[in-house]
Motif scaffolding. Structure first.
Motif, PDB file in Angstrom:
ATOM      1  N   GLU A  31      17.466  81.229  32.694  1.00  0.00           N
ATOM      2  CA  GLU A  31      17.067  82.539  33.212  1.00  0.00           C
ATOM      3  C   GLU A  31      17.543  82.696  34.662  1.00  0.00           C
ATOM      4  OE1 GLU A  31      12.788  83.245  33.299  1.00  0.00           O
ATOM      5  OE2 GLU A  31      13.095  85.217  32.398  1.00  0.00           O
ATOM      6  N   PHE A  32      18.117  83.861  34.950  1.00  0.00           N
ATOM      7  CA  PHE A  32      18.569  84.217  36.301  1.00  0.00           C
ATOM      8  C   PHE A  32      17.446  85.005  36.959  1.00  0.00           C
ATOM      9  CE2 PHE A  32      21.223  87.528  38.725  1.00  0.00           C
ATOM     10  CZ  PHE A  32      21.396  86.723  39.842  1.00  0.00           C
ATOM     11  N   HIS A  33      16.834  84.431  37.997  1.00  0.00           N
ATOM     12  CA  HIS A  33      15.690  85.065  38.653  1.00  0.00           C
ATOM     13  C   HIS A  33      16.100  85.799  39.928  1.00  0.00           C
ATOM     14  CE1 HIS A  33      11.913  82.935  36.866  1.00  0.00           C
ATOM     15  NE2 HIS A  33      12.428  83.846  36.085  1.00  0.00           N
ATOM     16  N   VAL A  34      15.828  87.093  39.946  1.00  0.00           N
ATOM     17  CA  VAL A  34      16.044  87.914  41.147  1.00  0.00           C
ATOM     18  C   VAL A  34      14.785  88.732  41.397  1.00  0.00           C
ATOM     19  CG1 VAL A  34      18.552  88.123  41.030  1.00  0.00           C
ATOM     20  CG2 VAL A  34      17.136  89.704  39.695  1.00  0.00           C
ATOM     21  N   ASP A  35      14.650  89.241  42.613  1.00  0.00           N
ATOM     22  CA  ASP A  35      13.510  90.119  42.870  1.00  0.00           C
ATOM     23  C   ASP A  35      13.909  91.571  42.595  1.00  0.00           C
ATOM     24  OD1 ASP A  35      14.757  91.144  45.177  1.00  0.00           O
ATOM     25  OD2 ASP A  35      13.639  89.838  46.539  1.00  0.00           O
ATOM     26  N   THR A  36      12.969  92.481  42.813  1.00  0.00           N
ATOM     27  CA  THR A  36      13.209  93.876  42.428  1.00  0.00           C
ATOM     28  C   THR A  36      14.290  94.532  43.296  1.00  0.00           C
ATOM     29  OG1 THR A  36      11.250  94.411  43.754  1.00  0.00           O
ATOM     30  CG2 THR A  36      10.967  94.307  41.374  1.00  0.00           C
TER      31      THR A  36
ATOM     32  N   ASN B  73      17.588  96.053  41.574  1.00  0.00           N
ATOM     33  CA  ASN B  73      17.949  97.457  41.785  1.00  0.00           C
ATOM     34  C   ASN B  73      19.343  97.604  42.388  1.00  0.00           C
ATOM     35  OD1 ASN B  73      15.543  98.348  40.741  1.00  0.00           O
ATOM     36  ND2 ASN B  73      14.528  98.490  42.727  1.00  0.00           N
ATOM     37  N   ALA B  74      19.719  96.657  43.232  1.00  0.00           N
ATOM     38  CA  ALA B  74      21.046  96.718  43.856  1.00  0.00           C
ATOM     39  C   ALA B  74      22.145  96.666  42.803  1.00  0.00           C
ATOM     40  CB  ALA B  74      21.214  95.574  44.854  1.00  0.00           C
ATOM     41  N   ALA B  75      21.878  95.920  41.711  1.00  0.00           N
ATOM     42  CA  ALA B  75      22.880  95.796  40.650  1.00  0.00           C
ATOM     43  C   ALA B  75      22.534  96.648  39.432  1.00  0.00           C
ATOM     44  CB  ALA B  75      23.004  94.332  40.230  1.00  0.00           C
ATOM     45  N   ALA B  76      21.441  97.402  39.508  1.00  0.00           N
ATOM     46  CA  ALA B  76      20.938  98.192  38.377  1.00  0.00           C
ATOM     47  C   ALA B  76      20.811  97.335  37.117  1.00  0.00           C
ATOM     48  CB  ALA B  76      21.814  99.429  38.119  1.00  0.00           C
ATOM     49  N   ILE B  77      20.151  96.173  37.270  1.00  0.00           N
ATOM     50  CA  ILE B  77      19.900  95.306  36.111  1.00  0.00           C
ATOM     51  C   ILE B  77      18.390  95.190  35.896  1.00  0.00           C
ATOM     52  CG2 ILE B  77      22.029  93.980  36.183  1.00  0.00           C
ATOM     53  CD1 ILE B  77      20.539  91.808  37.781  1.00  0.00           C
ATOM     54  N   LYS B  78      18.027  94.807  34.669  1.00  0.00           N
ATOM     55  CA  LYS B  78      16.610  94.642  34.340  1.00  0.00           C
ATOM     56  C   LYS B  78      16.422  93.362  33.529  1.00  0.00           C
ATOM     57  CE  LYS B  78      16.935  97.583  30.232  1.00  0.00           C
ATOM     58  NZ  LYS B  78      18.403  97.399  30.127  1.00  0.00           N
ATOM     59  N   SER B  79      15.169  92.954  33.365  1.00  0.00           N
ATOM     60  CA  SER B  79      14.876  91.746  32.596  1.00  0.00           C
ATOM     61  C   SER B  79      15.483  91.855  31.202  1.00  0.00           C
ATOM     62  CB  SER B  79      13.366  91.540  32.470  1.00  0.00           C
ATOM     63  OG  SER B  79      12.825  91.154  33.702  1.00  0.00           O
TER      64      SER B  79
ATOM     65  N   VAL C 194      18.611  87.761  32.358  1.00  0.00           N
ATOM     66  CA  VAL C 194      18.010  88.107  33.650  1.00  0.00           C
ATOM     67  C   VAL C 194      16.485  88.117  33.527  1.00  0.00           C
ATOM     68  CG1 VAL C 194      17.735  89.986  35.338  1.00  0.00           C
ATOM     69  CG2 VAL C 194      19.982  89.541  34.298  1.00  0.00           C
ATOM     70  N   GLY C 195      15.811  87.597  34.546  1.00  0.00           N
ATOM     71  CA  GLY C 195      14.360  87.754  34.668  1.00  0.00           C
ATOM     72  C   GLY C 195      14.077  88.338  36.041  1.00  0.00           C
ATOM     73  N   VAL C 196      13.578  89.573  36.079  1.00  0.00           N
ATOM     74  CA  VAL C 196      13.285  90.198  37.373  1.00  0.00           C
ATOM     75  C   VAL C 196      11.846  89.850  37.759  1.00  0.00           C
ATOM     76  CG1 VAL C 196      13.136  92.362  38.650  1.00  0.00           C
ATOM     77  CG2 VAL C 196      14.848  92.105  36.820  1.00  0.00           C
ATOM     78  N   SER C 197      11.689  89.233  38.936  1.00  0.00           N
ATOM     79  CA  SER C 197      10.345  88.865  39.402  1.00  0.00           C
ATOM     80  C   SER C 197       9.789  89.960  40.281  1.00  0.00           C
ATOM     81  CB  SER C 197      10.401  87.582  40.243  1.00  0.00           C
ATOM     82  OG  SER C 197      10.926  86.526  39.495  1.00  0.00           O
ATOM     83  N   ASN C 198       8.716  90.556  39.828  1.00  0.00           N
ATOM     84  CA  ASN C 198       7.989  91.473  40.694  1.00  0.00           C
ATOM     85  C   ASN C 198       7.134  90.633  41.647  1.00  0.00           C
ATOM     86  OD1 ASN C 198       7.020  93.819  41.782  1.00  0.00           O
ATOM     87  ND2 ASN C 198       6.190  94.613  39.866  1.00  0.00           N
ATOM     88  N   ARG C 199       6.642  91.236  42.705  1.00  0.00           N
ATOM     89  CA  ARG C 199       5.811  90.509  43.674  1.00  0.00           C
ATOM     90  C   ARG C 199       4.667  89.787  42.948  1.00  0.00           C
ATOM     91  NH1 ARG C 199       4.037  96.182  44.171  1.00  0.00           N
ATOM     92  NH2 ARG C 199       5.956  96.599  45.310  1.00  0.00           N
ATOM     93  N   HIS C 200       4.413  88.541  43.345  1.00  0.00           N
ATOM     94  CA  HIS C 200       3.344  87.777  42.705  1.00  0.00           C
ATOM     95  C   HIS C 200       2.843  86.672  43.622  1.00  0.00           C
ATOM     96  CE1 HIS C 200       7.036  85.536  41.669  1.00  0.00           C
ATOM     97  NE2 HIS C 200       6.276  84.460  41.679  1.00  0.00           N
TER      98      HIS C 200
ATOM     99  N   VAL D  88      10.363  85.352  50.717  1.00  0.00           N
ATOM    100  CA  VAL D  88      11.227  86.131  49.832  1.00  0.00           C
ATOM    101  C   VAL D  88      11.997  85.060  49.071  1.00  0.00           C
ATOM    102  CG1 VAL D  88      13.177  87.731  49.702  1.00  0.00           C
ATOM    103  CG2 VAL D  88      11.393  88.082  51.429  1.00  0.00           C
ATOM    104  N   ALA D  89      11.813  85.006  47.761  1.00  0.00           N
ATOM    105  CA  ALA D  89      12.398  83.898  46.990  1.00  0.00           C
ATOM    106  C   ALA D  89      13.920  83.973  46.989  1.00  0.00           C
ATOM    107  CB  ALA D  89      11.871  83.909  45.571  1.00  0.00           C
ATOM    108  N   LYS D  90      14.518  82.813  47.182  1.00  0.00           N
ATOM    109  CA  LYS D  90      15.978  82.721  47.107  1.00  0.00           C
ATOM    110  C   LYS D  90      16.384  82.901  45.649  1.00  0.00           C
ATOM    111  CE  LYS D  90      19.322  79.178  48.407  1.00  0.00           C
ATOM    112  NZ  LYS D  90      20.023  79.539  49.628  1.00  0.00           N
ATOM    113  N   ARG D  91      17.387  83.715  45.400  1.00  0.00           N
ATOM    114  CA  ARG D  91      17.789  83.949  44.009  1.00  0.00           C
ATOM    115  C   ARG D  91      18.244  82.638  43.365  1.00  0.00           C
ATOM    116  NH1 ARG D  91      22.826  86.503  46.794  1.00  0.00           N
ATOM    117  NH2 ARG D  91      21.472  88.244  47.260  1.00  0.00           N
ATOM    118  N   HIS D  92      17.900  82.462  42.080  1.00  0.00           N
ATOM    119  CA  HIS D  92      18.160  81.178  41.445  1.00  0.00           C
ATOM    120  C   HIS D  92      18.302  81.302  39.936  1.00  0.00           C
ATOM    121  CE1 HIS D  92      13.802  81.821  41.604  1.00  0.00           C
ATOM    122  NE2 HIS D  92      13.775  81.214  40.432  1.00  0.00           N
ATOM    123  N   ILE D  93      18.840  80.246  39.337  1.00  0.00           N
ATOM    124  CA  ILE D  93      18.915  80.143  37.875  1.00  0.00           C
ATOM    125  C   ILE D  93      18.104  78.931  37.438  1.00  0.00           C
ATOM    126  CG2 ILE D  93      20.440  79.578  35.919  1.00  0.00           C
ATOM    127  CD1 ILE D  93      22.617  81.260  37.275  1.00  0.00           C
ATOM    128  N   HIS D  94      17.164  79.149  36.511  1.00  0.00           N
ATOM    129  CA  HIS D  94      16.454  78.049  35.877  1.00  0.00           C
ATOM    130  C   HIS D  94      17.301  77.599  34.690  1.00  0.00           C
ATOM    131  CE1 HIS D  94      12.546  78.578  37.904  1.00  0.00           C
ATOM    132  NE2 HIS D  94      12.832  79.867  37.894  1.00  0.00           N
TER     133      HIS D  94
END
Ligand SMILES: [Zn+2]
Length: 210
Positions: free
Chosen positions: A188-193, A197-203, A26-32, A137-143
């Protein structure tokens, strides 16, 4: 059941079982923000460069020390990190929670698809830019790299389902996860914060295609 259908179902189950053994980090993307050169110049001063804080997992991408502020009709967000290198279009990726705090309604989009997206005011140390569009708002994706895509049996532009937080109180399945294939990408699975948080996962956590 006819034989053709049975073979199809068996194939799908086999694929699912195989994928269950291949974790995706998982890679959590904070606002950027990704900046266009002239917007960088206006915000930070012509002739200056972003100062690299750290390399990101995706090749060539880095987080900078430099940050901007976003100002919307309802509020302001400070310390929005610049991600380099510069791009051909300025793109700001924020969560839905951020959008509510700013008082804007950006669309949920793939990276780079900015036409008709939302505007916002940018404030940097050397100036301001009134951006007409660029907030998404970025669409969730996998690189994923081409060789790995083959192993997973996925292809560019496909949507998959991802099981996250396995065994936890917030375990959930994300639908409509976009597959993005490039030799510049690392798995890498990219999601926003909000999504993390909805799944309680972290990078660094692991998720699975289902
Ligand atoms: Zn990404």
């Amino acid at each position: 059941m006819n034989e053709k259908l049975a073979a199809e179902v068996a194939g799908k189950i086999a694929k699912r079982m195989e994928r269950a053994n291949k974790p995706v980090p998982v890679g959590v993307s904070n606002r950027h923000i990704h900046l266009r050169q002239d917007h960088w110049d206006a915000l930070f001063g012509k002739g200056t460069q972003p100062r690299k804080l750290k390399d990101l997992k995706q090749l060539g991408q880095y987080a900078a020390y430099d940050t901007v502020s976003l100002v919307g009709p309802k509020g302001r967000l400070e310390n929005v990190r610049v991600v380099g290198p510069h791009r051909s279009g300025t793109q700001i990726e924020i969560s839905m929670t951020d959008s509510m705090n700013l008082g804007i309604k950006p669309p949920i989009r793939d990276s780079g698809k900015l036409q008709g997206s939302t505007g916002v005011k940018l404030i940097g140390p050397k100036g301001e830019v009134d951006l007409k569009e660029g907030v998404i708002v970025a669409k969730r994706h996998i690189h994923i790299a081409p060789s790995e895509a083959k192993d997973f049996g996925v292809s560019e532009g496909e949507h998959v389902r991802v099981r996250a937080g396995v065994g936890g109180e917030r375990e959930l399945v994300f639908e409509r996860v976009l597959i993005r294939v490039s030799d510049q990408f690392r798995l890498e699975f990219h999601v926003d914060t909000d999504e993390a948080n909805a799944a309680a996962i972290k990078s660094g956590d692991e998720v699975y295609l289902v």
